[in-house]
Design an enzyme around this catalytic site. Structure first.
Site, PDB file in Angstrom:
ATOM      1  N   GLN A 206       9.268   7.254   2.837  1.00 42.24           N
ATOM      2  CA  GLN A 206       7.734   5.890   2.130  1.00 42.24           C
ATOM      3  C   GLN A 206       8.571   6.798   0.898  1.00 42.24           C
ATOM      4  O   GLN A 206       7.923   7.479   0.298  1.00 42.24           O
ATOM      5  CB  GLN A 206       6.869   6.649   3.387  1.00 42.24           C
ATOM      6  CG  GLN A 206       5.881   7.725   2.441  1.00 42.24           C
ATOM      7  CD  GLN A 206       5.076   8.197   3.706  1.00 42.24           C
ATOM      8  OE1 GLN A 206       4.875   8.637   4.869  1.00 42.24           O
ATOM      9  NE2 GLN A 206       3.853   7.094   3.029  1.00 42.24           N
TER      10      GLN A 206
ATOM     11  N   SER B 156       3.265   5.614  -3.103  1.00 41.62           N
ATOM     12  CA  SER B 156       2.672   6.970  -4.442  1.00 41.62           C
ATOM     13  C   SER B 156       3.785   6.822  -5.100  1.00 41.62           C
ATOM     14  O   SER B 156       4.633   6.515  -5.477  1.00 41.62           O
ATOM     15  CB  SER B 156       1.722   7.265  -3.853  1.00 41.62           C
ATOM     16  OG  SER B 156       1.694   7.993  -3.472  1.00 41.62           O
TER      17      SER B 156
ATOM     18  N   SER C 237       7.496  11.557   1.246  1.00 45.10           N
ATOM     19  CA  SER C 237       7.771  12.563   2.242  1.00 45.10           C
ATOM     20  C   SER C 237       8.360  12.957   2.697  1.00 45.10           C
ATOM     21  O   SER C 237       9.494  11.378   2.726  1.00 45.10           O
ATOM     22  CB  SER C 237       6.491  12.340   3.495  1.00 45.10           C
ATOM     23  OG  SER C 237       5.325  12.741   2.742  1.00 45.10           O
TER      24      SER C 237
ATOM     25  N   GLU D 166      -0.489   4.908  10.177  1.00 44.46           N
ATOM     26  CA  GLU D 166      -0.471   5.562  10.239  1.00 44.46           C
ATOM     27  C   GLU D 166      -1.886   6.744   9.755  1.00 44.46           C
ATOM     28  O   GLU D 166      -1.566   7.522  10.490  1.00 44.46           O
ATOM     29  CB  GLU D 166      -0.402   5.751   8.007  1.00 44.46           C
ATOM     30  CG  GLU D 166       0.401   6.880   7.302  1.00 44.46           C
ATOM     31  CD  GLU D 166       0.911   6.565   6.051  1.00 44.46           C
ATOM     32  OE1 GLU D 166       0.298   5.586   5.936  1.00 44.46           O
ATOM     33  OE2 GLU D 166       1.152   7.587   5.414  1.00 44.46           O
TER      34      GLU D 166
ATOM     35  N   ASN E 172      -9.422  10.652   2.506  1.00 41.84           N
ATOM     36  CA  ASN E 172     -10.781  10.957   3.093  1.00 41.84           C
ATOM     37  C   ASN E 172     -11.929  10.055   3.110  1.00 41.84           C
ATOM     38  O   ASN E 172     -12.296   9.762   2.777  1.00 41.84           O
ATOM     39  CB  ASN E 172     -10.605  12.488   3.634  1.00 41.84           C
ATOM     40  CG  ASN E 172      -9.656  13.091   5.140  1.00 41.84           C
ATOM     41  OD1 ASN E 172      -8.963  12.197   5.523  1.00 41.84           O
ATOM     42  ND2 ASN E 172     -10.312  14.032   5.559  1.00 41.84           N
ATOM     43  N   GLU E 173     -11.604  10.324   1.620  1.00 40.62           N
ATOM     44  CA  GLU E 173     -13.103   9.757   0.450  1.00 40.62           C
ATOM     45  C   GLU E 173     -12.402   7.896   0.128  1.00 40.62           C
ATOM     46  O   GLU E 173     -13.648   7.020   1.301  1.00 40.62           O
ATOM     47  CB  GLU E 173     -12.483  10.572  -1.007  1.00 40.62           C
ATOM     48  CG  GLU E 173     -13.397  11.002  -0.916  1.00 40.62           C
ATOM     49  CD  GLU E 173     -12.101  12.541  -0.803  1.00 40.62           C
ATOM     50  OE1 GLU E 173     -11.118  12.137  -0.152  1.00 40.62           O
ATOM     51  OE2 GLU E 173     -12.590  13.436  -0.464  1.00 40.62           O
TER      52      GLU E 173
END
Lengths: 381, 334
Positions: A125, A128, A160, A244, A362-363
């Site tokens: 993928q 980013s 990744s 995802e 997670n934020e």
């Protein structure tokens, strides 16, 4: 409320269990984040595919078995309980394939999916960028119109599997004049060995090249590799982020198997008088069951046609923190041995450390939970 | 497998919620704690009309149960509305007597179950631990208000006549007393121990469901407060520190819920213990979040929030504290 399996599901479970018992490698494969291990895991995907176990939930025409979510969950339980290898094709199978099912053309599915199912083509993928992480919509890599296709330029990162993969998919800015950052983006597939692509592997914390930076310099992509309409890339990408974050990426079977392994380790190594550690082992068992049942409810809701929405952010925070806590508990049970880089839990621990970071930190997930599930006001991040 | 509530279960929970919303339960809780059980008993009667108590009673004794999944739904609502009284103990008693009858000891069931099903009577229950414990007979909740005080000692089931001094819990709506020794021996034999095991599991499950409801009520009230309370010119719910704490509170409750309903489906010892740990901890964590985000006003008795804040911790520890339940989870692992 029902937790029993149908006869069809039980028969499917028995078939999967038997095949896995006969085929799962006795000696674990080398880490898939190395050249040798990547090749071995690719070969394992081919072996799975030959018996049609690599993508059980896909339609038969693309190499699957057309099973529903309930049987996919059963397969995952058996797969991880059997100690089978990690899935090197996961990024393609869990992210690109659902996108193609929802937004691709018949021609694209026929061209892309069969070789994804066999592991012949492994997908990475490319989301980013150095300046676009949590704020993904601010990405600046460009897709410029040219004869018969697009020219991609810019830089992607934290990609990744890209160190060893064959192709990649991602979102690029095709209309710099669009009025909002998330407009004017286009979703494309491209070849990692095409002229103009430079792949620079990045060593993760343990040094293994689990991801890479991609430098793109006028890389030609034909029109046939655009997914959906140009300019609709954000909407298309977001429609599958639930996969995802949610149950498709981390099935409960993986954690049920890990918790079983942890209990065995505790019985072998644990000090019965250490109740603090015992409680953490119990919490790992409880968490795996909670995730299984939460997922069973989510799957039942999806089966009634309900959309998967912000709830997938609950999944993502839960499994990523759960996985890390479980591995930390295992390392604590090992005591001073836990430090060894080749230990049985070491690579899993390094992998788990990344869980709270990828697929949306997670934020960001907690912001989504607070705003979309609890209805709290938007604020500055 | 379809792990979703049925339409009937959903409708039942909604109707209970609506009935309790209209019943001014905070006033009943305050009256119960303040020495006037009247409004609490009236509430008890309305819950009987809604069919809550009958869920724990077999059909032969005017009930419809035992139906653990429906009971779990009901107890989430009882927790959400902080309903006072020996609610858990009454359904656990019903399960104990129903199970005893099934095992060939119908005497106590005949005498007591129809009254429990109709809501005419309330019961409380204490199940004694080993004699080696410092207090082998635990407190019985609301022993001074219950119509029947039952005690299980090993293989003996006693109906106690009277109780020791009433002590007030950290939640003033919970009144604790040790049953008096002796009384009337209702049944004895291995059936009593077996039935008591069922009753204890049901009590643990119902307490877990109640914790879940308490946690949800605390979260709902705190989210509403965070949206409305303004500081620095903006609702405090827009601040990330506040948001994330509330998100974590929701997360814990959302993952505890399936454990509670899953345990209701299986009734297995390890599943019930897992549900109790998760729901008890999630309910208590919700209380901590609620207190922190309300600030000083949340630390007052006057605000109704206190009715739930003070309930969360005792429920976390009643009918199986976290350490005991974690040990039970591992003990049940194959």
């Amino acid at each position: 409320m029902d937790l029993s399996y149908t006869r069809t599901e039980e028969a499917f479970r028995a078939e999967a269990r038997e095949w896995l018992r006969d085929h799962v490698p006795v000696v674990p494969l080398v880490s898939l984040e190395t050249a040798e291990g990547f090749a071995a895991h690719r070969a394992w995907e081919a072996e799975l595919a030959a018996a049609r176990w690599s993508v059980v939930s896909w339609p038969e025409e693309y190499g699957g078995r057309g099973v529903d979510l309930a049987r996919w969950l059963v397969f995952e339980e058996e797969y991880w309980a059997a100690g089978a290898p990690g899935r090197v094709s996961q990024n393609g199978v869990q992210l690109l394939a659902p996108t193609l099912f929802d937004h691709g053309t018949e021609e694209q599915r026929a061209r892309v999916l069969p070789s994804m199912a066999t592991g012949e083509t492994i997908w990475a993928q490319a989301w980013s960028e150095p300046e676009a992480g949590s704020d993904l919509a601010s990405l600046t890599s460009r897709a410029v119109r040219t004869d018969g296709g697009w020219l991609l330029s810019g830089q992607k990162t934290w990609s990744s599997r890209a160190a060893f993969a064959d192709r990649a998919f991602g979102v690029f800015r095709s209309d710099p004049a669009a009025d909002r950052p998330h407009r004017g983006l286009t979703y494309l597939m491209f070849d990692l060995r095409a002229p103009g692509v430079t792949v620079r592997p990045i060593g993760r914390l343990d040094g293994k090249p689990a991801f890479a930076e991609l430098f793109l310099d006028e890389v030609f992509v034909p029109d046939e590799d655009v997914i959906g309409e140009p300019g609709q890339g954000w909407r298309i990408a977001m429609s599958t982020t639930g996969n995802e974050r949610g149950l498709m990426l981390r099935s409960p079977g993986r954690f049920l198997a890990a918790a079983d392994r942890l209990v065995r380790l505790w019985r072998a190594e644990g000090d019965p008088a250490d109740s603090a550690l015992r409680d953490r082992v119990a919490d790992a068992v409880i968490g795996a069951r909670a995730y299984r049942l939460f997922t069973a409810g989510a799957a039942a809701r999806l089966a009634t046609g309900a959309p998967s929405g912000a709830e997938s952010s609950l999944n993502k925070v839960f499994w990523s923190e759960y996985d890390l806590a479980l591995h930390e508990t295992a390392l604590d049970l090992l005591g001073a041995e836990g430090e060894l880089a080749d230990g049985a839990w070491a690579e899993g621990y390094v992998f788990a450390l990344a869980g709270p970071l990828y697929a949306g930190t997670n934020e960001i997930q907690r912001d989504i939970i607070a705003e979309r599930l609890l209805g709290l006001p938007k604020g500055r991040r | 497998m379809s792990f979703l509530p049925t339409d009937e279960q959903r409708a039942f929970a909604r109707s209970l919620d609506a009935m309790l919303c209209a019943s001014d339960t905070p006033a009943a809780v305050r009256a119960w704690a303040g020495g006037d059980p009247g409004p609490g008993r009236a509430l008890w009667g309305r819950l009987a009309e809604a069919g809550v108590w009958a869920l724990a009673v077999p059909e032969a004794y005017d009930g419809v149960g035992p139906l653990p999944v429906e009971l779990a739904h009901a107890f989430v609502e009882l927790g959400r509305h902080a309903v006072p009284g020996p609610v858990v103990e009454t359904v656990a008693t019903a399960v104990l007597l129903g199970e005893l009858a099934r095992l060939g000891e119908p005497g106590p069931a005949k005498r007591l179950l129809p009254g429990l099903a109709s809501g005419e009577w309330t019961a409380t229950l204490a199940i004694a631990g080993p004699e080696s414990e410092r207090h082998p007979v635990p407190y019985a909740l609301d022993a001074d208000r219950a119509d029947a005080v039952l005690v299980v000692r090993g293989e003996e089931l006693w109906r106690a006549h009277g109780h020791g001094p009433v002590e007030v819990s950290a939640d003033p709506a919970r009144r604790l007393a040790r049953p008096a020794p002796g009384g009337e021996l209702l049944a004895e034999g291995t059936a009593v121990a077996v039935a008591a095991g069922h009753a204890r599991r049901l009590a643990t499950l119902a307490t877990a469901a109640q914790s879940l409801g308490v946690g949800r009520a605390l979260l709902d009230r705190t989210v509403a407060y965070a949206r409305q309370r303004t500081q620095f010119g903006t609702p405090i719910g827009a601040f990330q520190a506040v948001k994330h704490r509330l998100a974590d509170t929701l997360l814990a409750l959302e993952f505890a819920g399936p454990l509670v309903f899953g345990a209701a489906v299986t009734s297995a010892e390890g599943d019930v213990a897992a549900a109790k740990v998760a729901a008890g901890e999630a309910g208590y964590a919700a209380a901590r979040t609620a207190l922190q985000i309300h600030g000083a006003v949340g630390y007052t008795e006057e605000l109704d929030l206190s009715l739930w804040l003070r309930k969360a911790r005792p429920l976390r520890d009643a009918w199986g504290d976290p350490a005991a339940c974690r040990a039970a989870v591992l003990g049940a692992c194959s």
